[in-house]
Design an enzyme around this catalytic site. Structure first.
Site, PDB file in Angstrom:
ATOM      1  N   SER A 131      39.655  21.654  35.972  1.00 54.49           N
ATOM      2  CA  SER A 131      39.014  21.035  37.148  1.00 54.49           C
ATOM      3  C   SER A 131      39.430  19.729  37.298  1.00 54.49           C
ATOM      4  CB  SER A 131      37.496  21.302  37.252  1.00 54.49           C
ATOM      5  OG  SER A 131      37.032  22.333  37.406  1.00 54.49           O
ATOM      6  N   ILE A 156      48.081  30.515  33.914  1.00 51.45           N
ATOM      7  CA  ILE A 156      49.471  30.214  34.731  1.00 51.45           C
ATOM      8  C   ILE A 156      49.667  31.664  35.536  1.00 51.45           C
ATOM      9  CG2 ILE A 156      51.654  29.250  35.455  1.00 51.45           C
ATOM     10  CD1 ILE A 156      49.442  27.316  34.496  1.00 51.45           C
ATOM     11  N   ARG A 268      31.257  61.537  53.147  1.00 55.23           N
ATOM     12  CA  ARG A 268      30.168  61.690  52.117  1.00 55.23           C
ATOM     13  C   ARG A 268      28.865  62.153  52.690  1.00 55.23           C
ATOM     14  NH1 ARG A 268      29.276  63.251  46.728  1.00 55.23           N
ATOM     15  NH2 ARG A 268      27.547  62.179  45.930  1.00 55.23           N
ATOM     16  N   GLU A 373      42.192  27.552  41.893  1.00 57.63           N
ATOM     17  CA  GLU A 373      42.854  26.829  42.931  1.00 57.63           C
ATOM     18  C   GLU A 373      41.533  26.040  43.435  1.00 57.63           C
ATOM     19  OE1 GLU A 373      45.875  27.176  44.817  1.00 57.63           O
ATOM     20  OE2 GLU A 373      46.768  28.966  43.887  1.00 57.63           O
TER      21      GLU A 373
HETATM   22  C1  LIG Z   1      43.603  34.528  36.840  1.00 55.24           C
HETATM   23  C2  LIG Z   1      43.897  33.052  36.972  1.00 55.24           C
HETATM   24  C3  LIG Z   1      45.156  32.595  37.501  1.00 55.24           C
HETATM   25  C4  LIG Z   1      45.221  31.236  37.503  1.00 55.24           C
HETATM   26  N1  LIG Z   1      46.535  30.502  38.037  1.00 55.24           N
HETATM   27  C5  LIG Z   1      46.560  29.423  37.780  1.00 55.24           C
HETATM   28  C6  LIG Z   1      47.862  28.900  38.172  1.00 55.24           C
HETATM   29  O1  LIG Z   1      48.956  29.537  38.683  1.00 55.24           O
HETATM   30  N2  LIG Z   1      48.196  27.524  37.810  1.00 55.24           N
HETATM   31  C7  LIG Z   1      47.347  26.567  37.356  1.00 55.24           C
HETATM   32  O2  LIG Z   1      47.646  25.375  37.192  1.00 55.24           O
HETATM   33  N3  LIG Z   1      46.033  26.888  37.184  1.00 55.24           N
HETATM   34  C8  LIG Z   1      45.721  28.476  37.226  1.00 55.24           C
HETATM   35  N4  LIG Z   1      44.508  28.967  37.064  1.00 55.24           N
HETATM   36  C9  LIG Z   1      43.446  27.802  36.481  1.00 55.24           C
HETATM   37  C10 LIG Z   1      42.552  27.684  37.549  1.00 55.24           C
HETATM   38  O3  LIG Z   1      42.801  26.572  38.530  1.00 55.24           O
HETATM   39  C11 LIG Z   1      41.266  26.915  36.588  1.00 55.24           C
HETATM   40  O4  LIG Z   1      40.707  28.132  35.887  1.00 55.24           O
HETATM   41  C12 LIG Z   1      40.420  26.200  37.455  1.00 55.24           C
HETATM   42  O5  LIG Z   1      40.686  25.295  38.119  1.00 55.24           O
HETATM   43  C13 LIG Z   1      39.185  25.851  36.488  1.00 55.24           C
HETATM   44  O6  LIG Z   1      39.327  25.269  35.618  1.00 55.24           O
HETATM   45  P1  LIG Z   1      38.683  25.530  34.211  1.00 55.24           P
HETATM   46  O7  LIG Z   1      38.987  27.246  33.932  1.00 55.24           O
HETATM   47  O8  LIG Z   1      39.160  24.707  33.074  1.00 55.24           O
HETATM   48  O9  LIG Z   1      37.101  25.739  34.447  1.00 55.24           O
HETATM   49  P2  LIG Z   1      36.514  24.139  34.050  1.00 55.24           P
HETATM   50  O10 LIG Z   1      37.266  22.896  34.640  1.00 55.24           O
HETATM   51  O11 LIG Z   1      36.215  23.897  32.371  1.00 55.24           O
HETATM   52  O12 LIG Z   1      34.931  24.410  34.698  1.00 55.24           O
HETATM   53  C14 LIG Z   1      33.948  25.029  33.891  1.00 55.24           C
HETATM   54  C15 LIG Z   1      32.641  25.016  35.059  1.00 55.24           C
HETATM   55  O13 LIG Z   1      32.425  23.741  35.196  1.00 55.24           O
HETATM   56  C16 LIG Z   1      32.216  23.349  36.673  1.00 55.24           C
HETATM   57  N5  LIG Z   1      32.415  21.895  36.738  1.00 55.24           N
HETATM   58  C17 LIG Z   1      33.770  21.131  36.199  1.00 55.24           C
HETATM   59  N6  LIG Z   1      33.769  20.122  36.547  1.00 55.24           N
HETATM   60  C18 LIG Z   1      32.760  19.775  37.604  1.00 55.24           C
HETATM   61  C19 LIG Z   1      32.050  18.570  38.357  1.00 55.24           C
HETATM   62  N7  LIG Z   1      32.827  17.648  38.251  1.00 55.24           N
HETATM   63  N8  LIG Z   1      31.028  19.023  38.680  1.00 55.24           N
HETATM   64  C20 LIG Z   1      30.522  20.153  39.063  1.00 55.24           C
HETATM   65  N9  LIG Z   1      30.927  20.946  38.133  1.00 55.24           N
HETATM   66  C21 LIG Z   1      32.004  21.000  37.606  1.00 55.24           C
HETATM   67  C22 LIG Z   1      33.322  24.312  37.348  1.00 55.24           C
HETATM   68  O14 LIG Z   1      33.099  24.347  38.666  1.00 55.24           O
HETATM   69  C23 LIG Z   1      33.028  25.485  36.491  1.00 55.24           C
HETATM   70  O15 LIG Z   1      31.817  25.994  36.871  1.00 55.24           O
HETATM   71  C24 LIG Z   1      44.102  30.301  36.908  1.00 55.24           C
HETATM   72  C25 LIG Z   1      43.017  30.654  36.566  1.00 55.24           C
HETATM   73  C26 LIG Z   1      42.990  31.959  36.494  1.00 55.24           C
HETATM   74  C27 LIG Z   1      41.636  32.618  35.852  1.00 55.24           C
END
Ligand SMILES: Cc1cc2nc3c(=O)[nH]c(=O)nc-3n(C[C@H](O)[C@H](O)[C@H](O)COP(=O)(O)OP(=O)(O)OC[C@H]3O[C@@H](n4cnc5c(N)ncnc54)[C@H](O)[C@@H]3O)c2cc1C
Length: 396
Positions: A131, A156, A268, A373
């Site tokens: 995030s 990714i 169904r 995203e």
């Molecule tokens: C199938 C898949 C495809 C993807 N494809 C891409 C891609 O092509 N390119 C790419 O770059 N990334 C990609 N991602 C990554 C995706 O964008 C991230 O998973 C997403 O941005 C969330 O980051 P994180 O998983 O590290 O969660 P974290 O950032 O660790 O978040 C964990 C939780 O904390 C919450 N949180 C974090 N900060 C705050 C805040 N300030 N206030 C309130 N709540 C907060 C979040 O909302 C979430 O609920 C992909 C992910 C998946 C699962």
């Protein structure tokens, strides 16, 4: 961006529909076998749908944002995994090269991407930077006519099949708050670039989700996207395109759930009559239809705003309107699709909770749309601070 004539929206959308029809049988089989569909790229190439947003002068179709969002809604009906391939390759792969790349980068990467010879991806997320991409640890340093990139990108889309990735990093020698991210077009060949597919997923079994490690990976200086320090702006601008693609794909998921449920309600029977005649089943159907109608509206509004922003790249008001309306559409559509798929699974009963049925696959697959995203929470904060003003931003 080069501007030239485009194919007509009707022709583009009918080619997308033909592609989807041809894709479906093999895609269903691959989903059940939990493997990437090797026919996806050849079929997409054959039907001319790998370069929908690319100008005709570079081998594409020249679709505007409204036409493209309709195309992605159609593709979304085939599954969130298929649509995610297009988001990765086109919306967040081709788009930043088209928008911020120079003419030489356009000709080197975009025609090959349209021909399916160079699948693209967008590498922003890292194990410790999701995030908040500013917490990334990928770095670059200059060595002669190359930059050497080091770091890991995680989760990714298309990450293990891409020929090139738009990837981001900080200068290795910079410290403190004023260091700035840069964006690069990174070729994925060579021992210094190691990728792998991530398979432990509860859905999107035909989509490629990967990670990669760069270890002093050489990137020609000519592959810097924009100027040094432009990376964060490029990443955020690209997410506007990506969020519209997710929202449009979610509309397709809802449309497909509705169609599947209408058919099932008519065949169904339980308790001596078709389940479509049970009033509580009709309630589920009505909820899906309302989700479809409202999502269609919010996606169209976002697509029109994005189109206006594309037409006026220097207009700050048009850019921020597209930024906000695509965030709203992505948040709304991904939640609406998740709920619609849940209603659909309920209508299908035990059969619904199965990979054998489209509605069950949609439920498993579409959940990720509330995460990638921009998570629900990040988008809620973005929308609220856009209403209240910059001084109310929860984070910068
Ligand atoms: C199938 C898949 C495809 C993807 N494809 C891409 C891609 O092509 N390119 C790419 O770059 N990334 C990609 N991602 C990554 C995706 O964008 C991230 O998973 C997403 O941005 C969330 O980051 P994180 O998983 O590290 O969660 P974290 O950032 O660790 O978040 C964990 C939780 O904390 C919450 N949180 C974090 N900060 C705050 C805040 N300030 N206030 C309130 N709540 C907060 C979040 O909302 C979430 O609920 C992909 C992910 C998946 C699962």
């Amino acid at each position: 961006m080069p501007a030239d004539v485009a194919d007509s929206p009707d022709k583009i959308l009918s080619d997308v529909d033909a592609f989807c029809q041809k894709l479906r049988p093999g895609e269903e089989l691959c989903y059940l076998e939990h493997r990437f569909n090797d026919q996806l790229v050849p079929l997409a190439k054959k039907h001319g749908v790998l370069g929908l947003i690319i100008p005709k002068s570079l081998g594409g179709r020249g679709a505007d944002a409204v036409t493209y969002s309709k195309a992605l809604a159609r593709i979304g009906r085939e599954g969130t995994g298929v649509r995610t391939f297009f988001s990765g390759h086109c919306s967040i792969g081709q788009y930043p090269i088209l928008r911020w790349g120079n003419a030489e980068q356009h000709t080197r990467y975009l025609p090959a991407s349209v021909r399916g010879e160079c699948i693209l991806a967008f590498g922003l997320t890292e194990p410790d930077a999701g995030s908040n991409p500013r917490e990334m640890t990928t770095t670059y340093r200059r060595s002669g006519d190359h930059y050497l990139l080091s770091g890991m990108k995680y989760l990714i889309s298309n990450g293990s099949i891409a020929g090139a990735v738009v990837a981001f990093g900080y200068p290795a020698d910079a410290t403190g708050d004023d260091r700035r991210i840069s964006a690069f077009i990174v070729d994925t060949k060579g021992a210094t670039f190691q990728s792998e597919r991530l398979t432990a997923k509860p859905g999107m079994h035909t989509a490629d989700t990967g990670m990669f490690q760069m270890s002093d990976h050489p990137v020609p200086v000519a592959n810097l996207l924009g100027k040094e320090g432009d990376g964060f702006r490029i990443a955020m601008g690209t997410l506007v395109s990506g969020r519209l693609s997710v929202a449009a794909g979610c509309l397709g998921v809802i449309e497909d759930c509705l169609e599947e449920c209408m058919n099932y309600c008519r065949i169904r029977s339980q308790h001596g009559k078709l389940i479509g005649k049970h009033q509580l089943v009709q309630r589920h159907l009505a909820e899906i239809e309302i989700a479809r109608a409202t999502t269609e509206g919010i996606v169209l509004r976002a697509a029109e705003a994005k189109q206006a922003a594309d037409e006026k790249p220097g207009d700050a008001a048009a850019q921020s309107s597209a930024d906000l309306l695509t965030a709203e559409a992505k948040y709304y559509a991904s939640n609406a699709a998740w709920q619609a798929a849940d209603h659909a699974v309920q209508i299908f009963g035990g059969r619904g909770w199965s990979e054998l049925y489209r509605v069950g696959r949609h439920l498993s697959d579409v959940r990720v749309c509330r995460i990638y995203e921009g998570t629900d929470e990040i988008l809620q904060l973005k929308i609220a601070s856009a209403l209240l003003g910059k001084e109310f931003q929860a984070f910068s």
